[in-house]
Design an enzyme around this catalytic site. Structure first.
Site, mmCIF file in Angstrom:
data_model
loop_
_atom_site.group_PDB
_atom_site.id
_atom_site.type_symbol
_atom_site.label_atom_id
_atom_site.label_comp_id
_atom_site.label_asym_id
_atom_site.label_seq_id
_atom_site.Cartn_x
_atom_site.Cartn_y
_atom_site.Cartn_z
ATOM 1 N N ASP A 1 0.880 -1.212 0.049
ATOM 2 C CA ASP A 1 0.076 -0.032 0.106
ATOM 3 C C ASP A 1 0.877 1.317 0.009
ATOM 4 O O ASP A 1 1.979 1.282 0.495
ATOM 5 C CB ASP A 1 -0.924 -0.052 1.289
ATOM 6 C CG ASP A 1 -1.570 1.331 1.424
ATOM 7 O OD1 ASP A 1 -2.273 1.785 0.542
ATOM 8 O OD2 ASP A 1 -1.452 1.914 2.473
ATOM 9 N N ASP B 1 -0.229 4.994 0.681
ATOM 10 C CA ASP B 1 -0.665 6.170 1.724
ATOM 11 C C ASP B 1 -0.247 5.671 3.137
ATOM 12 O O ASP B 1 -0.979 4.743 3.756
ATOM 13 C CB ASP B 1 -1.961 6.737 1.549
ATOM 14 C CG ASP B 1 -2.078 7.361 0.184
ATOM 15 O OD1 ASP B 1 -1.184 7.468 -0.415
ATOM 16 O OD2 ASP B 1 -3.300 7.457 -0.127
ATOM 17 N N THR C 1 -2.627 0.847 -4.882
ATOM 18 C CA THR C 1 -2.880 1.977 -4.241
ATOM 19 C C THR C 1 -4.222 2.674 -4.843
ATOM 20 O O THR C 1 -4.613 2.279 -5.924
ATOM 21 C CB THR C 1 -1.789 3.141 -4.045
ATOM 22 O OG1 THR C 1 -2.502 4.242 -3.603
ATOM 23 C CG2 THR C 1 -1.365 3.480 -5.386
ATOM 24 N N LYS D 1 -8.383 -3.995 -4.440
ATOM 25 C CA LYS D 1 -7.081 -3.995 -4.513
ATOM 26 C C LYS D 1 -6.714 -5.575 -4.488
ATOM 27 O O LYS D 1 -5.786 -6.117 -5.023
ATOM 28 C CB LYS D 1 -6.303 -3.324 -3.169
ATOM 29 C CG LYS D 1 -6.381 -1.983 -2.875
ATOM 30 C CD LYS D 1 -5.301 -1.432 -1.662
ATOM 31 C CE LYS D 1 -5.327 -0.101 -1.910
ATOM 32 N NZ LYS D 1 -4.395 0.359 -0.527
ATOM 33 N N ASP E 1 -1.167 -0.172 6.074
ATOM 34 C CA ASP E 1 -1.436 0.440 7.426
ATOM 35 C C ASP E 1 -2.933 0.404 7.831
ATOM 36 O O ASP E 1 -3.256 0.748 8.884
ATOM 37 C CB ASP E 1 -1.008 2.131 7.335
ATOM 38 C CG ASP E 1 -1.815 2.830 6.582
ATOM 39 O OD1 ASP E 1 -2.511 3.750 7.022
ATOM 40 O OD2 ASP E 1 -2.040 2.557 5.194
ATOM 41 N N ASN F 1 -8.845 -1.355 5.751
ATOM 42 C CA ASN F 1 -9.538 -1.237 4.680
ATOM 43 C C ASN F 1 -8.819 -2.416 3.496
ATOM 44 O O ASN F 1 -9.262 -2.566 2.701
ATOM 45 C CB ASN F 1 -9.701 -0.025 3.989
ATOM 46 C CG ASN F 1 -10.466 0.947 4.530
ATOM 47 O OD1 ASN F 1 -11.506 0.755 5.040
ATOM 48 N ND2 ASN F 1 -9.906 2.307 4.973
#
Length: 313
Positions: free
Chosen positions: A66, A68, A173, A218, A241, A244
């Site tokens: 991921d 962000d 992402t 994703k 992180d 989701n």
């Protein structure tokens, strides 16, 4: 854009739009990687912790990261918005309305679906009618201006460990695939899977292909890419992180929670997943608030949240 027929049987149902978004992201990621020339190798940052894998030479394994708050502090779409505002894509008077949303993201370290949807809708309205090549050029500049100094060294070292073992490393992402591809290339990664905005003859239409690459989408993108590249998902690793991304993390044999939000931290501990937290400060370790949050976050958020612009009616 033709859909890819790479999906293997799924344990859980997925919406047709999630499948379409995942397949489109995989196709766009592969295409951008095949078309790129001599990707520049980023210097690996040192970290105290390195994984007890990957297995050197295991090319049926890959790593999925991921972006962000996992690889980079903050949200790529907001940093892109700062660059677009600087280049007068929209007006200063629209800053205040959306400043608090980026501030929330920086302080809480979690994704608010309503905020992110607003950001996506606004970004699409901003880029509609612009050429893909123009946004790619701006993205290169924005990386140098706002993103390069926000890469987490610890996460970067984890990615480098996979690269050193001869494995592919992909960003996965919700950020635009063009932005994600630039970041991946600058970091020396294999490629990126991101949200695909529709374009005709190199011009953005203001629509998406499928839906944003978020949550279950994703996992669909990773599944499609694994089928195309021959990866064994049980031997692959994923890093995120956010709770989701539990669908993506659950898909691989080696899930990692990086700088996890509260829900992901609890989930990871319950399933005995590996955790890494590269943030500093007591509050960061306790409740998941990113380091450097506070007055600086508010000031930065005011500038960064411009990506949430809505087109004036």
């Amino acid at each position: 854009m033709a859909a890819l027929g790479w999906l293997t049987p799924r344990k859980h149902s997925a919406t047709a739009r999630s499948v379409l978004a995942g397949e489109a992201a995989a196709e766009a990621g592969l295409r951008s990687t095949q078309e790129s020339h001599a990707a520049s190798e980023a210097e690996a940052a040192k970290a105290d912790e390195v994984p007890d894998f990957p297995v050197f030479g295991d090319n049926r394994a890959a790593a999925f990261f991921d972006l962000d708050n996992t690889v980079m502090q903050g949200a790529a779409i907001f940093h892109l918005g700062r660059g677009l505002y600087k280049r007068k894509f929209f007006q200063r008077r629209e800053l205040a309305r959306f400043a608090w949303q980026q501030t929330w993201f920086r302080l809480a370290g979690v994704e608010d679906p309503e905020h992110m949807q607003d950001a996506r809708d606004s970004a699409l309205s901003i880029v509609k009618g612009h050429r893909v090549a123009e946004l790619m050029s701006i993205g290169e500049e924005v990386y140098d201006e706002y993103m390069a100094d926000r890469i987490w060294p610890g996460t970067r070292a984890l990615a480098q460990a996979h690269l050193d073992a001869g494995q592919q490393v992909w960003l996965v992402t919700a950020a635009p695939v063009e932005t994600a591809t630039i970041i991946a290339r600058r970091l020396g990664l294999t490629g990126a899977l991101g949200t695909v905005a529709e374009s005709i003859d190199g011009v953005y239409t203001g629509k998406l292909v499928g839906e944003p690459l978020h949550g279950p989408a994703k996992a669909e993108a990773v599944r499609a890419l694994a089928a195309a590249e021959g990866f064994d998902l049980d031997r692959c690793a994923a890093y995120s992180d956010s709770h989701n991304d539990i669908p993506m993390l659950s898909l691989v044999g080696h899930p990692y929670a990086i700088n996890p939000d509260t829900k992901l931290r609890k989930h990871a501990r319950r399933l005995d997943w590996r955790l890494r937290d590269y943030r500093t400060g007591r509050k960061a370790a306790k409740v998941g608030i990113p380091a450097a949050a506070g007055v600086g976050a508010l000031a930065g958020g005011t500038a960064a949240a411009v990506a949430l612009h809505r087109r004036r009616r």
